[in-house]
Design an enzyme around this catalytic site. Structure first.
Site, short mmCIF file in Angstrom:
data_model
loop_
_atom_site.label_atom_id
_atom_site.label_comp_id
_atom_site.label_asym_id
_atom_site.label_seq_id
_atom_site.Cartn_x
_atom_site.Cartn_y
_atom_site.Cartn_z
CB SER A 266 -0.89 0.01 1.24
OG SER A 266 -0.09 0.28 2.38
CE LYS A 267 -0.29 8.56 -0.64
NZ LYS A 267 0.89 8.98 0.07
NE ARG A 268 -0.49 3.49 7.28
CZ ARG A 268 -0.80 2.61 8.23
NH1 ARG A 268 -1.95 1.97 8.17
NH2 ARG A 268 0.03 2.38 9.23
#
Ligand code: GLU
Length: 509
Positions: A266-268
């Site tokens: 994910s972007k996180r």
């Protein structure tokens, strides 16, 4: 594989920037089309207007163009099966929804959001085995199957909003073949009577996707694993329409996994560990927030494509570096794995490093020149061509050459203290003054000539190689770093070399 013409599509929804997993999906579609002499189509799936994000469509196209992934048909390219944006095909879907209602494969549902919510809570508190809207529950809802014909007529006459839902079979195993996963079985009671057509006059993803794949004569649906649960519904839709004979084959690609731990990349993860998950930088139109991109981070498009290709596919050999051309010749689903592909940000850098080494010095010089220009530093390409070969092995990105070579363009303003303490002795100024004289006397200022001359002088006078060279480096570079000293001073030239020596003699204490 059947001898049907290969027509595949990438069908993103413009709901934000394209994740690198999406680029990988587009890439595998592209490679498959090329490998089989087929066509690759871009279809924009924007039926969910509430999730539309301005700029996303352009972003998707620009990203793929940067990667060298081109389309044969699409919203820019045109083609015989257009329009290629679902919102431009809006008028087309209702007839298909109607067709299914007429044949009994779908039905009208009048439940309000509140009614659905009440039902959901009720089923939850009862701890019911089946909580989805399907054969197990639908007769307790308000739809054209549970209500009398007269009731339905009254509701319709009153203009009551309704959705069209697909009528799933009751407790039936749906067995489907996936090219990558083999036989996959779903029981209809695990599934939902999905909405096909919404009360706002728009089809849902499922209906539009299947209708368009059919109308666009798609031969293979190649998409991410997250769409696997939709496959049974899609297959049942093909059957309900009587299109089974031309149903595409399905291939669900493995997920991209986090570098560490469980789950989808994910972007996180990128934010936390400092790597991009998007192909290009993205500016959120609402918040103005920037998300980094591979392109802006300094990745070569070829390296990005190469690293994506190996996330879930391998060639069956040890080879890891593949051009797009090579990939189009080698790619096949027999070597796509079922299990998720773990993303390794260090390996991503390694790929860029490899591609950087493959560039010619002239190419790198030109790229580096552009980088320097942005910094306001003007240097001739002919000078950079001499610097690049000495630093390229140490870097993964063109911009990292700066750290390795800044001293070529800017004279040291201070001198590394530790090195000065160790290498700048009492007799050093005198030694450096003599070295300056030796260099001054060199008629030719090439690395070869200066090296031979200086070394001969050191030997003849027994000055000690370390004593001279370490101090010399400190004076010219300012720190104990950089390539071979005589290569450095060849690039700097005699005047600059002597100037730096003089300054060091006056400054370093
Ligand atoms: N619109 C879907 C998406 O955003 C397409 C899925 C498919 O390829 O069927 O990924």
């Amino acid at each position: 594989m059947s001898n049907r013409e290969v027509r595949v599509r990438f069908a993103p929804s413009p709901t934000g920037p394209l994740h690198m997993g999406g680029v990988r999906t587009a890439l595998f579609n592209y490679l498959f089309a090329k490998r089989h002499g087929g066509k690759f189509i871009l279809r924009i799936e924007d039926t969910d207007q509430t999730r539309f994000v301005p700029g996303a469509e352009e972003y998707i196209m620009e990203s793929l163009a940067w990667c060298g992934i081109s389309f044969d048909e699409g919203i820019r390219e045109g083609g015989a099966f257009g329009p290629y944006r679902q919102s431009d095909r809006k008028s087309l879907y209702k007839q298909y929804s109607d067709q299914l209602v007429e044949s009994g494969a779908a039905y009208m549902a009048f439940d309000t959001p509140e009614e659905l919510e009440t039902m959901r809570t009720k089923l939850e508190t009862e701890n019911a085995a089946i909580r989805q809207y399907n054969a197990g529950t639908r007769m307790g809802m308000r739809n054209s199957l549970s209500l009398s014909e007269a009731e339905v007529k009254t509701l319709l006459a009153a203009g009551t909003p309704y959705v069209v839902r697909f009528k799933l079979p009751n407790n039936e195993d749906i067995v489907i073949n996936d090219i990558i996963r083999g036989e996959v079985t779903f029981n209809s009671l695990q599934l939902d009577d999905k909405v096909l057509f919404k009360s706002d006059g728009m089809p849902t993803y499922h209906l539009a996707n299947v209708v368009d794949d059919y109308l666009m004569k798609i031969s293979h649906v190649i998409r991410g694993e997250e769409w696997l649960p939709s496959m049974p519904l899609h297959v049942l839709l093909y059957r309900a329409f009587g299109w089974e004979a031309v149903m595409p084959e399905f291939a669900h690609l493995p997920l991209l996994l986090k570098p560490v731990g469980k789950g989808k990349l994910s972007k996180r993860d990128g934010d936390k560990m400092g790597f991009p998950v998007f192909p290009m930088q993205w500016k959120d139109p609402e918040t103005g927030e920037f998300s980094r991109g591979y392109r802006e981070d300094g990745y070569f498009a070829e390296a990005f494509v190469n690293l994506l290709a190996l996330l879930g596919w391998n060639s069956g050999t040890e080879q890891e570096i593949f051009t797009m051309q090579a990939l189009t010749e080698l790619f096949g689903f027999d070597r796509v794995s079922k299990s998720g592909a773990r993303f390794d940000p260090e390996k991503a850098k390694w790929f860029n490093h490899q591609y950087l080494q493959l560039k010619t010095d002239a190419e790198l010089a030109s790229l580096y020149q552009k980088f320097l220009q942005q910094k306001g530093i003007k240097v001739e390409e002919s000078v950079l061509v001499k610097i690049v070969p000495h630093v390229k092995q140490r870097v993964n990105f063109v911009h990292e050459m700066w750290e390795q070579s800044a001293f070529f363009f800017v004279a040291p303003e201070s001198y590394d203290e530790k090195s000065a303490k160790k290498n700048w002795k009492e007799q050093t100024p005198e030694l450096m003054t003599k070295l300056a004289e030796v260099l001054e006397a060199c008629t030719e200022f090439t690395a070869n000539v200066t090296e031979t001359t200086v070394k001969a002088w050191i030997e003849a006078n027994q000055h000690g190689m370390g004593a001279v060279m370490n101090a010399f480096r400190l004076a010219i570079v300012g720190a104990p770093q950089g390539p071979h000293m005589f290569d450095i001073i060849e690039v700097l030239g005699k005047t600059e070399t002597l100037k730096r020596l003089k300054k060091a003699i006056e400054t370093i204490k």
